[in-house]
Design a protein around this motif. Structure first.
Motif, PDB file in Angstrom:
ATOM      1  N   ALA A 147      16.464  76.157  -8.022  1.00 38.61           N
ATOM      2  CA  ALA A 147      16.982  76.799  -9.230  1.00 38.61           C
ATOM      3  C   ALA A 147      18.266  77.543  -8.877  1.00 38.61           C
ATOM      4  N   LEU A 148      19.374  77.115  -9.478  1.00 39.13           N
ATOM      5  CA  LEU A 148      20.640  77.826  -9.301  1.00 39.13           C
ATOM      6  C   LEU A 148      20.813  78.780 -10.480  1.00 39.13           C
ATOM      7  N   LEU A 149      20.793  80.079 -10.186  1.00 39.03           N
ATOM      8  CA  LEU A 149      20.933  81.085 -11.236  1.00 39.03           C
ATOM      9  C   LEU A 149      22.418  81.372 -11.424  1.00 39.03           C
ATOM     10  N   THR A 150      23.016  80.650 -12.371  1.00 40.03           N
ATOM     11  CA  THR A 150      24.462  80.671 -12.542  1.00 40.03           C
ATOM     12  C   THR A 150      24.954  81.980 -13.158  1.00 40.03           C
ATOM     13  N   LYS A 151      26.260  82.176 -13.068  1.00 36.21           N
ATOM     14  CA  LYS A 151      26.924  83.388 -13.562  1.00 36.21           C
ATOM     15  C   LYS A 151      26.459  84.628 -12.790  1.00 36.21           C
ATOM     16  N   ALA A 152      26.076  84.423 -11.519  1.00 37.06           N
ATOM     17  CA  ALA A 152      25.536  85.528 -10.721  1.00 37.06           C
ATOM     18  C   ALA A 152      26.553  86.640 -10.511  1.00 37.06           C
ATOM     19  N   ASP A 153      27.856  86.304 -10.622  1.00 37.51           N
ATOM     20  CA  ASP A 153      28.898  87.323 -10.451  1.00 37.51           C
ATOM     21  C   ASP A 153      28.874  88.354 -11.571  1.00 37.51           C
ATOM     22  N   LYS A 154      28.156  88.046 -12.667  1.00 38.10           N
ATOM     23  CA  LYS A 154      28.105  88.956 -13.810  1.00 38.10           C
ATOM     24  C   LYS A 154      27.107  90.094 -13.598  1.00 38.10           C
ATOM     25  N   LEU A 155      26.264  89.990 -12.550  1.00 37.10           N
ATOM     26  CA  LEU A 155      25.253  91.010 -12.288  1.00 37.10           C
ATOM     27  C   LEU A 155      25.450  91.632 -10.912  1.00 37.10           C
ATOM     28  N   PRO A 156      25.137  92.917 -10.743  1.00 33.59           N
ATOM     29  CA  PRO A 156      25.179  93.524  -9.415  1.00 33.59           C
ATOM     30  C   PRO A 156      24.076  92.954  -8.542  1.00 33.59           C
ATOM     31  N   TYR A 157      24.213  93.130  -7.242  1.00 33.99           N
ATOM     32  CA  TYR A 157      23.320  92.494  -6.270  1.00 33.99           C
ATOM     33  C   TYR A 157      21.845  92.771  -6.552  1.00 33.99           C
ATOM     34  N   GLY A 158      21.511  94.020  -6.824  1.00 33.29           N
ATOM     35  CA  GLY A 158      20.108  94.380  -7.050  1.00 33.29           C
ATOM     36  C   GLY A 158      19.504  93.620  -8.220  1.00 33.29           C
ATOM     37  N   GLN A 159      20.261  93.472  -9.295  1.00 34.82           N
ATOM     38  CA  GLN A 159      19.762  92.737 -10.456  1.00 34.82           C
ATOM     39  C   GLN A 159      19.628  91.243 -10.165  1.00 34.82           C
ATOM     40  N   ARG A 160      20.493  90.719  -9.311  1.00 38.91           N
ATOM     41  CA  ARG A 160      20.386  89.306  -8.927  1.00 38.91           C
ATOM     42  C   ARG A 160      19.044  89.051  -8.238  1.00 38.91           C
ATOM     43  N   ILE A 161      18.665  89.944  -7.324  1.00 40.01           N
ATOM     44  CA  ILE A 161      17.411  89.783  -6.589  1.00 40.01           C
ATOM     45  C   ILE A 161      16.229  89.848  -7.547  1.00 40.01           C
ATOM     46  N   LYS A 162      16.280  90.759  -8.509  1.00 38.70           N
ATOM     47  CA  LYS A 162      15.205  90.865  -9.504  1.00 38.70           C
ATOM     48  C   LYS A 162      15.136  89.589 -10.341  1.00 38.70           C
ATOM     49  N   ALA A 163      16.297  89.023 -10.655  1.00 40.44           N
ATOM     50  CA  ALA A 163      16.334  87.799 -11.459  1.00 40.44           C
ATOM     51  C   ALA A 163      15.689  86.639 -10.704  1.00 40.44           C
ATOM     52  N   VAL A 164      15.948  86.544  -9.404  1.00 44.18           N
ATOM     53  CA  VAL A 164      15.335  85.497  -8.582  1.00 44.18           C
ATOM     54  C   VAL A 164      13.817  85.637  -8.612  1.00 44.18           C
ATOM     55  N   PHE A 165      13.319  86.854  -8.452  1.00 43.60           N
ATOM     56  CA  PHE A 165      11.879  87.098  -8.467  1.00 43.60           C
ATOM     57  C   PHE A 165      11.278  86.698  -9.811  1.00 43.60           C
ATOM     58  N   ALA A 166      11.973  87.053 -10.893  1.00 44.38           N
ATOM     59  CA  ALA A 166      11.466  86.747 -12.237  1.00 44.38           C
ATOM     60  C   ALA A 166      11.386  85.249 -12.481  1.00 44.38           C
ATOM     61  N   VAL A 167      12.402  84.504 -12.040  1.00 43.97           N
ATOM     62  CA  VAL A 167      12.403  83.048 -12.224  1.00 43.97           C
ATOM     63  C   VAL A 167      11.262  82.417 -11.432  1.00 43.97           C
ATOM     64  N   LYS A 168      11.089  82.842 -10.202  1.00 41.71           N
ATOM     65  CA  LYS A 168       9.999  82.300  -9.372  1.00 41.71           C
ATOM     66  C   LYS A 168       8.646  82.573 -10.018  1.00 41.71           C
ATOM     67  N   LYS A 169       8.486  83.763 -10.583  1.00 39.74           N
ATOM     68  CA  LYS A 169       7.223  84.128 -11.202  1.00 39.74           C
ATOM     69  C   LYS A 169       6.961  83.289 -12.449  1.00 39.74           C
ATOM     70  N   GLU A 170       8.002  83.097 -13.272  1.00 38.30           N
ATOM     71  CA  GLU A 170       7.828  82.354 -14.525  1.00 38.30           C
ATOM     72  C   GLU A 170       7.622  80.866 -14.306  1.00 38.30           C
ATOM     73  N   LEU A 171       8.194  80.338 -13.226  1.00 37.51           N
ATOM     74  CA  LEU A 171       8.083  78.905 -12.961  1.00 37.51           C
ATOM     75  C   LEU A 171       7.159  78.632 -11.783  1.00 37.51           C
TER      76      LEU A 171
END
Length: 207
Positions: A147-171
């Motif tokens: 899963a490539l979480l695109t537009k990652a430059d739009k979020l600060p690093y901490g939020q990117r890590i949370k987004a990765v966790f959320a995607v893994k959990k949902e899928l």
């Protein structure tokens, strides 16, 4: 030089029966319309216009294949990158959306040479209902998913890590899922994504 940098256009097909016979490993790119598939393919292959999208989102109906030549046998394909039509664009009529969904589902379920799937998800939007539908198609196949979480430059690093966790959990139903924050413009996650794809095509490739 990355294996992916050698990619060149191979063929386009509107239907599965127009594709060449399954053979060398294929890595497909899937995602919503405007999810950044073309930009990802271009930056991963280090080419500006290898893949291009229609100016009207949702109008691209073709399966586009790009060949990766074997370094030892340039005439032979070591593998292929496959750009599948985007899904979920509301302006396209329901019948057309259903037809594309059927082609997409059949490819993901039945293509014997499919070695891995690159799923494009907007990091700001998260997993959508259509992404979950795709996950249901993929889960029984057991094929690995990046899963490539695109537009990652739009979020600060901490939020990117949370987004990765959320995607893994949902899928979580997709057994072999790896998620990477990604930005084509800022080249975030580029090397990590390229390594995954290269290893699906040829496990012996050293980046």
């Amino acid at each position: 030089m990355s294996l992916l940098h050698r990619a060149s256009f191979f063929t386009s097909a509107a239907r599965l029966d127009q594709l060449p016979e399954a053979g060398a490993p294929e890595v497909c790119f899937v995602g919503r319309s405007n999810s950044g598939k073309s930009s990802a393919i271009n930056v991963l292959t280090n080419q500006k216009r290898l893949a291009f999208s229609s100016k009207t989102p949702g109008r691209t109906r073709l399966i586009n294949m790009f060949s990766l030549p074997d370094p030892l046998e340039p005439e032979a394909a070591l593998g292929f990158l496959v750009d599948l039509p985007g899904y979920g664009y509301a302006a396209v009529d329901k019948k057309a959306r259903e037809e594309w969904a059927e082609v997409l589902g059949d490819y993901l379920r039945s293509r014997s040479s499919l070695a891995g799937v690159v799923l494009m998800i907007d990091i700001r939007r998260g997993v959508t209902d259509l992404d979950r539908r795709l996950a249901h198609w993929l889960a029984p196949t057991g094929r690995p998913v990046l899963a490539l979480l695109t537009k990652a430059d739009k979020l600060p690093y901490g939020q990117r890590i949370k987004a990765v966790f959320a995607v893994k959990k949902e899928l979580a139903e997709i057994g072999a899922l790896y998620a990477v924050p990604f930005s084509a413009t800022h080249r975030i996650g580029l090397e990590e994504a390229a390594l995954h794809i290269e290893n699906w095509i040829s496990p012996k490739v050293v980046p």
